[in-house]
Write an enzyme that holds these catalytic residues in place. Structure first.
Site, mmCIF file in Angstrom:
data_model
loop_
_atom_site.group_PDB
_atom_site.id
_atom_site.type_symbol
_atom_site.label_atom_id
_atom_site.label_comp_id
_atom_site.label_asym_id
_atom_site.label_seq_id
_atom_site.Cartn_x
_atom_site.Cartn_y
_atom_site.Cartn_z
ATOM 1 N NE ARG A 14 -11.899 1.408 -1.303
ATOM 2 C CZ ARG A 14 -10.544 1.190 -0.688
ATOM 3 N NH1 ARG A 14 -10.577 0.115 -0.211
ATOM 4 N NH2 ARG A 14 -10.005 1.941 -0.666
ATOM 5 C CE1 TYR A 62 -3.779 -2.704 5.247
ATOM 6 C CE2 TYR A 62 -3.128 0.311 4.774
ATOM 7 C CZ TYR A 62 -2.988 -1.290 4.559
ATOM 8 O OH TYR A 62 -3.412 -2.036 2.825
ATOM 9 C CG ASN A 96 -6.572 5.263 -1.443
ATOM 10 O OD1 ASN A 96 -5.281 5.126 -1.405
ATOM 11 N ND2 ASN A 96 -7.186 5.300 -0.273
ATOM 12 C CB SER A 115 -1.069 0.660 0.933
ATOM 13 O OG SER A 115 -1.147 1.058 1.548
ATOM 14 C CD GLU A 147 -2.344 4.932 3.693
ATOM 15 O OE1 GLU A 147 -1.648 5.622 5.293
ATOM 16 O OE2 GLU A 147 -2.844 5.981 3.414
ATOM 17 C CB THR A 196 -14.665 5.803 -2.730
ATOM 18 O OG1 THR A 196 -14.345 3.906 -2.117
ATOM 19 C CG2 THR A 196 -13.336 6.792 -3.078
HETATM 20 P P1 GDP Z 1 -7.832 5.190 2.971
HETATM 21 O O1 GDP Z 1 -7.365 6.396 4.430
HETATM 22 O O2 GDP Z 1 -6.436 5.981 1.381
HETATM 23 O O3 GDP Z 1 -7.201 4.143 3.061
HETATM 24 O O4 GDP Z 1 -9.012 6.039 2.097
HETATM 25 P P2 GDP Z 1 -10.494 6.291 3.392
HETATM 26 O O5 GDP Z 1 -11.513 6.556 2.048
HETATM 27 O O6 GDP Z 1 -11.252 5.921 4.249
HETATM 28 O O7 GDP Z 1 -10.321 7.379 3.061
HETATM 29 C C1 GDP Z 1 -9.832 8.866 2.076
HETATM 30 C C2 GDP Z 1 -9.600 10.110 2.337
HETATM 31 O O8 GDP Z 1 -10.893 11.004 3.242
HETATM 32 C C3 GDP Z 1 -9.153 10.414 3.768
HETATM 33 O O9 GDP Z 1 -8.303 11.695 3.639
HETATM 34 C C4 GDP Z 1 -10.002 10.318 4.871
HETATM 35 O O10 GDP Z 1 -9.222 11.503 6.124
HETATM 36 C C5 GDP Z 1 -11.323 11.166 4.021
HETATM 37 N N1 GDP Z 1 -12.147 11.010 4.532
HETATM 38 C C6 GDP Z 1 -13.113 11.826 4.621
HETATM 39 N N2 GDP Z 1 -14.263 12.213 5.025
HETATM 40 C C7 GDP Z 1 -14.402 10.245 5.553
HETATM 41 C C8 GDP Z 1 -15.274 9.164 6.109
HETATM 42 O O11 GDP Z 1 -16.271 9.825 6.504
HETATM 43 N N3 GDP Z 1 -15.081 8.192 5.649
HETATM 44 C C9 GDP Z 1 -13.826 8.141 5.635
HETATM 45 N N4 GDP Z 1 -13.300 6.522 5.452
HETATM 46 N N5 GDP Z 1 -13.047 9.115 4.604
HETATM 47 C C10 GDP Z 1 -12.937 10.035 4.785
#
Ligand code: GDP
Length: 285
Positions: free
Chosen positions: A151, A116, A145, A92, A94, A157
């Site tokens: 998903r 993670y 991502n 990842s 990350e 997303t």
């Molecule tokens: P990942 O963190 O890259 O694995 O993927 P996510 O889909 O969980 O998050 C992607 C981005 O969306 C990050 O910058 C989060 O802080 C932002 N984000 C904003 N609102 C939300 C939310 O309600 N849920 C999640 N999961 N991420 C959010």
């Protein structure tokens, strides 16, 4: 999670003919060893683990148990196979955390900022170590991502595309999110799976960054998804501390030129087409 492959297990032409399921657990070496000896796979694709970055702050021990130790356990098991299957670990972006270099490539130093990311960095190093020290055909697909209609609903997303569909049908009245400026390099998962197969077909085992090279914001998802259903997202979206991260990578954007040169791979699906495909799938649910 099995429901994501319901369409395959209920297809009698595929299930039991081209697709066979075997129950296993990453913490249970004996069962995995038994499967490996019986099945004798040519290729082994490892995508298992707790993959939610936000959740990894809540359950760091089990995240590391699966993502880090689980990967090492697989490498140890594979080393004893005869012949040793080719191995692909889905790593990842990350692992790069908050990188100083942008875009990142296969030589960018690891600087994880979440449990993670730390677990994935360990697993990625182990794959390299087993390749270099034991000669395994073992590869890391360092994926940015990757999204699709399958998903999980807690990722931003899918949360957005699902909410756009549900709000347009009157099944939901608002959408509560965290940081709307959150930025990622979002690609379409099927494009990345094509690269996984190409990686194991390549002559030499290597690590490859798989990315689009373009960053978008959470806001861009809102713009396209809500426009697709004819709504203005600003009327429905609320922000809440609950969804803010303790730390959140903002500079993750990948340079996949090594994959382009060696594998001839490049992502085929545009950002807008991906969001539309996910909204269309959620409208059908
Ligand atoms: P990942 O963190 O890259 O694995 O993927 P996510 O889909 O969980 O998050 C992607 C981005 O969306 C990050 O910058 C989060 O802080 C932002 N984000 C904003 N609102 C939300 C939310 O309600 N849920 C999640 N999961 N991420 C959010």
């Amino acid at each position: 999670v099995r429901q994501r492959i319901d369409h395959l297990t209920s297809d009698t032409i595929i299930y039991g003919r081209r697709l066979f399921l075997h129950y296993a657990d990453l913490e249970d070496s004996t069962t995995i060893r038994r499967h490996l000896y019986r099945i004798r796979p040519d290729e082994f694709y490892h995508l298992a683990g707790q993959t939610h970055v936000g959740a990894s702050f809540e359950i760091p021990e089990s995240t590391c148990q699966f993502a880090a130790m689980g990967t090492l356990r697989l490498l140890e098991l594979l080393r004893d196979c005869e012949p040793v299957p080719k191995f692909l670990h889905v790593s990842s972006s990350e692992i790069f955390g908050n990188p100083t270099d942008s875009p990142q490539n296969e030589n960018t130093p690891f600087r994880p900022i979440s449990p993670y990311g730390a677990a994935k960095a360990f697993a990625t190093d182990m794959v390299r170590i087993y390749r270099d020290s034991f000669g395994l055909f073992a590869c890391n697909a360092i994926c940015y991502n990757h999204e699709s209609p399958r998903r999980g609903e807690s990722f931003v997303t899918r949360k957005i595309t699902r909410a756009a569909a549900r709000i347009s049908r009157g099944q939901q009245s608002e959408l509560v999110l965290g940081n709307l400026s959150g930025r990622r390099d979002w690609g379409f998962a099927p494009d990345y799976v094509t690269a996984f197969r190409q990686m194991l077909k390549n002559q030499v085992a290597n690590d490859f960054v798989l990315s689009t090279g373009v960053m978008h914001q959470v806001r861009d998802w809102l713009d396209i998804a809500f426009e697709a259903v004819g709504l203005d997202w600003t009327k429905y979206v609320k922000q809440d501390e609950r969804f803010q991260r303790r730390s959140d990578s903002q500079n993750l954007v990948g340079d996949s030129s090594f994959a382009q040169t060696v594998l001839g791979w490049s992502p085929q699906t545009s950002f807008s087409d991906m969001v539309h495909a996910m909204v269309a799938a959620d409208l059908e649910c």
